[in-house]
Design a protein around this motif. Structure first.
Motif, PDB file in Angstrom:
ATOM      1  N   MET A   1       0.839  -1.221   0.000  1.00 47.89           N
ATOM      2  CA  MET A   1       0.000   0.000   0.000  1.00 47.89           C
ATOM      3  C   MET A   1       0.863   1.257   0.000  1.00 47.89           C
ATOM      4  O   MET A   1       1.819   1.356   0.743  1.00 47.89           O
ATOM      5  N   LEU A   2       0.478   2.177  -0.830  1.00 46.95           N
ATOM      6  CA  LEU A   2       1.201   3.439  -0.892  1.00 46.95           C
ATOM      7  C   LEU A   2       0.804   4.302   0.311  1.00 46.95           C
ATOM      8  O   LEU A   2      -0.364   4.387   0.665  1.00 46.95           O
ATOM      9  N   ASN A   3       1.807   4.916   0.907  1.00 40.43           N
ATOM     10  CA  ASN A   3       1.553   5.851   1.996  1.00 40.43           C
ATOM     11  C   ASN A   3       0.708   7.023   1.466  1.00 40.43           C
ATOM     12  O   ASN A   3       1.129   7.727   0.555  1.00 40.43           O
ATOM     13  N   PRO A   4      -0.500   7.237   2.025  1.00 41.72           N
ATOM     14  CA  PRO A   4      -1.375   8.299   1.490  1.00 41.72           C
ATOM     15  C   PRO A   4      -0.745   9.690   1.555  1.00 41.72           C
ATOM     16  O   PRO A   4      -1.129  10.580   0.788  1.00 41.72           O
ATOM     17  N   ASP A   5       0.244   9.860   2.456  1.00 42.68           N
ATOM     18  CA  ASP A   5       0.915  11.167   2.546  1.00 42.68           C
ATOM     19  C   ASP A   5       1.670  11.525   1.267  1.00 42.68           C
ATOM     20  O   ASP A   5       2.006  12.685   1.029  1.00 42.68           O
ATOM     21  N   LEU A   6       1.976  10.503   0.449  1.00 43.60           N
ATOM     22  CA  LEU A   6       2.751  10.768  -0.771  1.00 43.60           C
ATOM     23  C   LEU A   6       1.888  11.358  -1.885  1.00 43.60           C
ATOM     24  O   LEU A   6       2.393  11.983  -2.811  1.00 43.60           O
ATOM     25  N   VAL A   7       0.561  11.140  -1.778  1.00 42.08           N
ATOM     26  CA  VAL A   7      -0.336  11.610  -2.844  1.00 42.08           C
ATOM     27  C   VAL A   7      -0.350  13.136  -2.863  1.00 42.08           C
ATOM     28  O   VAL A   7      -0.509  13.779  -1.824  1.00 42.08           O
ATOM     29  N   GLY A   8      -0.146  13.684  -4.056  1.00 46.53           N
ATOM     30  CA  GLY A   8      -0.116  15.135  -4.204  1.00 46.53           C
ATOM     31  C   GLY A   8       1.278  15.718  -4.113  1.00 46.53           C
ATOM     32  O   GLY A   8       1.478  16.880  -4.431  1.00 46.53           O
ATOM     33  N   ARG A   9       2.227  14.887  -3.699  1.00 43.17           N
ATOM     34  CA  ARG A   9       3.596  15.410  -3.587  1.00 43.17           C
ATOM     35  C   ARG A   9       4.333  15.317  -4.912  1.00 43.17           C
ATOM     36  O   ARG A   9       4.142  14.392  -5.687  1.00 43.17           O
ATOM     37  N   THR A  10       5.191  16.294  -5.145  1.00 41.61           N
ATOM     38  CA  THR A  10       6.020  16.296  -6.345  1.00 41.61           C
ATOM     39  C   THR A  10       7.454  15.965  -5.949  1.00 41.61           C
ATOM     40  O   THR A  10       7.981  16.537  -4.990  1.00 41.61           O
ATOM     41  N   PHE A  11       8.026  15.027  -6.670  1.00 43.95           N
ATOM     42  CA  PHE A  11       9.410  14.628  -6.430  1.00 43.95           C
ATOM     43  C   PHE A  11      10.251  15.166  -7.582  1.00 43.95           C
ATOM     44  O   PHE A  11      10.106  14.737  -8.727  1.00 43.95           O
TER      45      PHE A  11
ATOM     46  N   LEU B   1      17.433  16.456 -19.953  1.00 46.73           N
ATOM     47  CA  LEU B   1      16.082  16.458 -19.385  1.00 46.73           C
ATOM     48  C   LEU B   1      16.093  16.063 -17.913  1.00 46.73           C
ATOM     49  O   LEU B   1      16.752  15.103 -17.520  1.00 46.73           O
ATOM     50  N   THR B   2      15.336  16.798 -17.128  1.00 45.91           N
ATOM     51  CA  THR B   2      15.038  16.354 -15.769  1.00 45.91           C
ATOM     52  C   THR B   2      13.557  15.976 -15.732  1.00 45.91           C
ATOM     53  O   THR B   2      12.776  16.405 -16.582  1.00 45.91           O
ATOM     54  N   CYS B   3      13.209  15.165 -14.762  1.00 48.08           N
ATOM     55  CA  CYS B   3      11.843  14.648 -14.695  1.00 48.08           C
ATOM     56  C   CYS B   3      11.289  14.865 -13.293  1.00 48.08           C
ATOM     57  O   CYS B   3      11.846  14.367 -12.320  1.00 48.08           O
ATOM     58  N   ASP B   4      10.206  15.649 -13.197  1.00 48.74           N
ATOM     59  CA  ASP B   4       9.512  15.848 -11.921  1.00 48.74           C
ATOM     60  C   ASP B   4       8.277  14.955 -11.895  1.00 48.74           C
ATOM     61  O   ASP B   4       7.440  15.047 -12.795  1.00 48.74           O
ATOM     62  N   CYS B   5       8.182  14.120 -10.870  1.00 49.41           N
ATOM     63  CA  CYS B   5       7.038  13.192 -10.777  1.00 49.41           C
ATOM     64  C   CYS B   5       6.104  13.609  -9.648  1.00 49.41           C
ATOM     65  O   CYS B   5       6.554  13.904  -8.541  1.00 49.41           O
ATOM     66  N   THR B   6       4.819  13.614  -9.958  1.00 43.11           N
ATOM     67  CA  THR B   6       3.805  13.887  -8.941  1.00 43.11           C
ATOM     68  C   THR B   6       2.844  12.702  -8.872  1.00 43.11           C
ATOM     69  O   THR B   6       2.298  12.295  -9.898  1.00 43.11           O
ATOM     70  N   ILE B   7       2.688  12.152  -7.676  1.00 43.20           N
ATOM     71  CA  ILE B   7       1.688  11.092  -7.503  1.00 43.20           C
ATOM     72  C   ILE B   7       0.345  11.792  -7.367  1.00 43.20           C
ATOM     73  O   ILE B   7       0.078  12.447  -6.355  1.00 43.20           O
ATOM     74  N   GLU B   8      -0.484  11.717  -8.414  1.00 47.12           N
ATOM     75  CA  GLU B   8      -1.739  12.476  -8.416  1.00 47.12           C
ATOM     76  C   GLU B   8      -2.834  11.768  -7.640  1.00 47.12           C
ATOM     77  O   GLU B   8      -3.689  12.411  -7.047  1.00 47.12           O
ATOM     78  N   SER B   9      -2.845  10.442  -7.703  1.00 49.14           N
ATOM     79  CA  SER B   9      -3.866   9.717  -6.943  1.00 49.14           C
ATOM     80  C   SER B   9      -3.423   8.285  -6.706  1.00 49.14           C
ATOM     81  O   SER B   9      -2.572   7.762  -7.428  1.00 49.14           O
ATOM     82  N   ALA B  10      -3.991   7.692  -5.678  1.00 48.32           N
ATOM     83  CA  ALA B  10      -3.751   6.279  -5.392  1.00 48.32           C
ATOM     84  C   ALA B  10      -5.015   5.748  -4.754  1.00 48.32           C
ATOM     85  O   ALA B  10      -5.547   6.352  -3.822  1.00 48.32           O
ATOM     86  N   ARG B  11      -5.532   4.648  -5.305  1.00 48.44           N
ATOM     87  CA  ARG B  11      -6.753   4.073  -4.727  1.00 48.44           C
ATOM     88  C   ARG B  11      -6.715   2.564  -4.918  1.00 48.44           C
ATOM     89  O   ARG B  11      -6.045   2.056  -5.824  1.00 48.44           O
ATOM     90  N   VAL B  12      -7.430   1.881  -4.048  1.00 47.14           N
ATOM     91  CA  VAL B  12      -7.486   0.426  -4.131  1.00 47.14           C
ATOM     92  C   VAL B  12      -8.855   0.038  -4.678  1.00 47.14           C
ATOM     93  O   VAL B  12      -9.880   0.471  -4.171  1.00 47.14           O
ATOM     94  N   VAL B  13      -8.845  -0.713  -5.771  1.00 47.76           N
ATOM     95  CA  VAL B  13     -10.078  -1.179  -6.393  1.00 47.76           C
ATOM     96  C   VAL B  13      -9.964  -2.690  -6.583  1.00 47.76           C
ATOM     97  O   VAL B  13      -9.039  -3.154  -7.266  1.00 47.76           O
ATOM     98  N   ALA B  14     -10.862  -3.423  -5.981  1.00 48.02           N
ATOM     99  CA  ALA B  14     -10.900  -4.886  -6.107  1.00 48.02           C
ATOM    100  C   ALA B  14      -9.526  -5.505  -5.807  1.00 48.02           C
ATOM    101  O   ALA B  14      -9.063  -6.396  -6.522  1.00 48.02           O
ATOM    102  N   GLY B  15      -8.876  -4.987  -4.765  1.00 48.56           N
ATOM    103  CA  GLY B  15      -7.605  -5.568  -4.348  1.00 48.56           C
ATOM    104  C   GLY B  15      -6.400  -5.086  -5.135  1.00 48.56           C
ATOM    105  O   GLY B  15      -5.261  -5.396  -4.783  1.00 48.56           O
ATOM    106  N   ASN B  16      -6.643  -4.330  -6.213  1.00 46.34           N
ATOM    107  CA  ASN B  16      -5.526  -3.775  -6.978  1.00 46.34           C
ATOM    108  C   ASN B  16      -5.313  -2.318  -6.566  1.00 46.34           C
ATOM    109  O   ASN B  16      -6.288  -1.599  -6.327  1.00 46.34           O
ATOM    110  N   GLU B  17      -4.053  -1.910  -6.513  1.00 39.93           N
ATOM    111  CA  GLU B  17      -3.768  -0.517  -6.182  1.00 39.93           C
ATOM    112  C   GLU B  17      -3.507   0.259  -7.473  1.00 39.93           C
ATOM    113  O   GLU B  17      -2.620  -0.095  -8.255  1.00 39.93           O
ATOM    114  N   ILE B  18      -4.321   1.287  -7.690  1.00 45.82           N
ATOM    115  CA  ILE B  18      -4.240   2.038  -8.944  1.00 45.82           C
ATOM    116  C   ILE B  18      -3.613   3.400  -8.646  1.00 45.82           C
ATOM    117  O   ILE B  18      -4.158   4.193  -7.883  1.00 45.82           O
TER     118      ILE B  18
END
Lengths: 132, 127
Positions: free
Chosen positions: B1-11, B85-102
């Motif tokens: 499971m992804l730590n919900p605190d990571l959602v919305g953060r930009t790396f 090139l540099t790459c900035d990643c933002t985790i926009e959303s994370a949710r669990v649907v039918a046991g899969n983490e999307i």
């Protein structure tokens, strides 16, 4: 540059996918996930056989889109990976890509793209914006 | 499971990748493109997927269980050889649907702080 009209269907193109090409794509993209390269591993994780990278299928559809006005003119491109492209050993799998013009602007067109393998749609909601 | 605190953060990407002509040529040939003066439209994935992978693996997700759900590119400037090139990643959303983490990840490619392309990927981690 030819003139486009809404609803126009662009000529399909058939791409050949086989295991040798998946190795080439894996090397070029850096995506060496073994489900695209090793049949045993693919089957061990519950797949019916080795499958193509979704991004390889999308890359081929991207080539179809690029052929319209050149790679540099592709501004937006998106797709859902709805069904896997299964690639059995020693087999050439045909991917048929076509497109319909959905919007015509002064300096751009929008396309809805179809990618079909063995009569099954493998990309969903595939769309592109091309600057003319 | 992804730590919900990571959602919305930009790396922010710490290292830059200098794009070689060889890498553009190899990718173009792999997808059947003959023009190698600019990178094919999906070439950005060679940078963004690796960055997303390392971010999500560091966050505890099992990359061997991943399936690519969808992918989107908005290309502002075609990628050419010599670009750094540099790459900035933002985790926009994370949710669990039918046991899969999307997990939805936006990855921006920048050259000299200028946006070259924005990409969005939905990654499904099978439960």
């Amino acid at each position: 540059m030819s003139t486009f009209i809404v609803g126009q269907e662009l000529s399909p193109h058939t791409f050949i996918i086989n295991r040798k090409k998946l190795v080439t794509y894996a090397d070029a993209s850096g995506d060496r996930n073994p489900i695209h390269l090793n049949e045993e591993i693919a089957k061990s994780v519950g797949l019916e056989n080795l499958i193509a990278h979704g991004m390889y299928t999308m890359g081929l559809a991207g080539q179809y889109v690029s052929a319209i006005a050149g790679s540099a003119h592709v501004k937006e491109f998106s797709a859902r990976f709805t069904k896997p492209v299964v690639v059995p050993a020693d087999t050439d799998v045909e991917l048929v890509v076509s497109a319909t013009v959905t919007e015509v602007n002064a300096d751009s067109i929008r396309l809805e793209i179809s990618a079909v393998c063995n009569e099954v749609k493998v990309l969903g909601m595939a769309k592109a914006l091309i600057a003319l | 499971m992804l730590n919900p605190d990571l959602v919305g953060r930009t790396f922010t990407g710490a290292t830059s990748t200098t794009i070689s002509q060889e890498s553009i040529t190899a990718f173009a040939h792999a997808v059947g493109e003959e023009n190698i003066s600019v990178a094919p439209p999906t070439f950005g994935i060679t940078v963004t997927l690796a960055q997303s992978q390392s971010l999500l693996q560091d966050s505890g997700l099992d990359w061997t269980r991943v399936v690519h759900g969808d992918q989107r590119f908005e290309i502002h400037t075609p990628i050419v050889a010599g670009m750094s090139l540099t790459c900035d990643c933002t985790i926009e959303s994370a949710r669990v649907v039918a046991g899969n983490e999307i997990v939805s990840v936006k990855a921006d490619l920048l050259s000299d702080s200028k946006l070259v392309a924005s990409t969005w990927a939905t990654l499904v981690f099978r439960g």
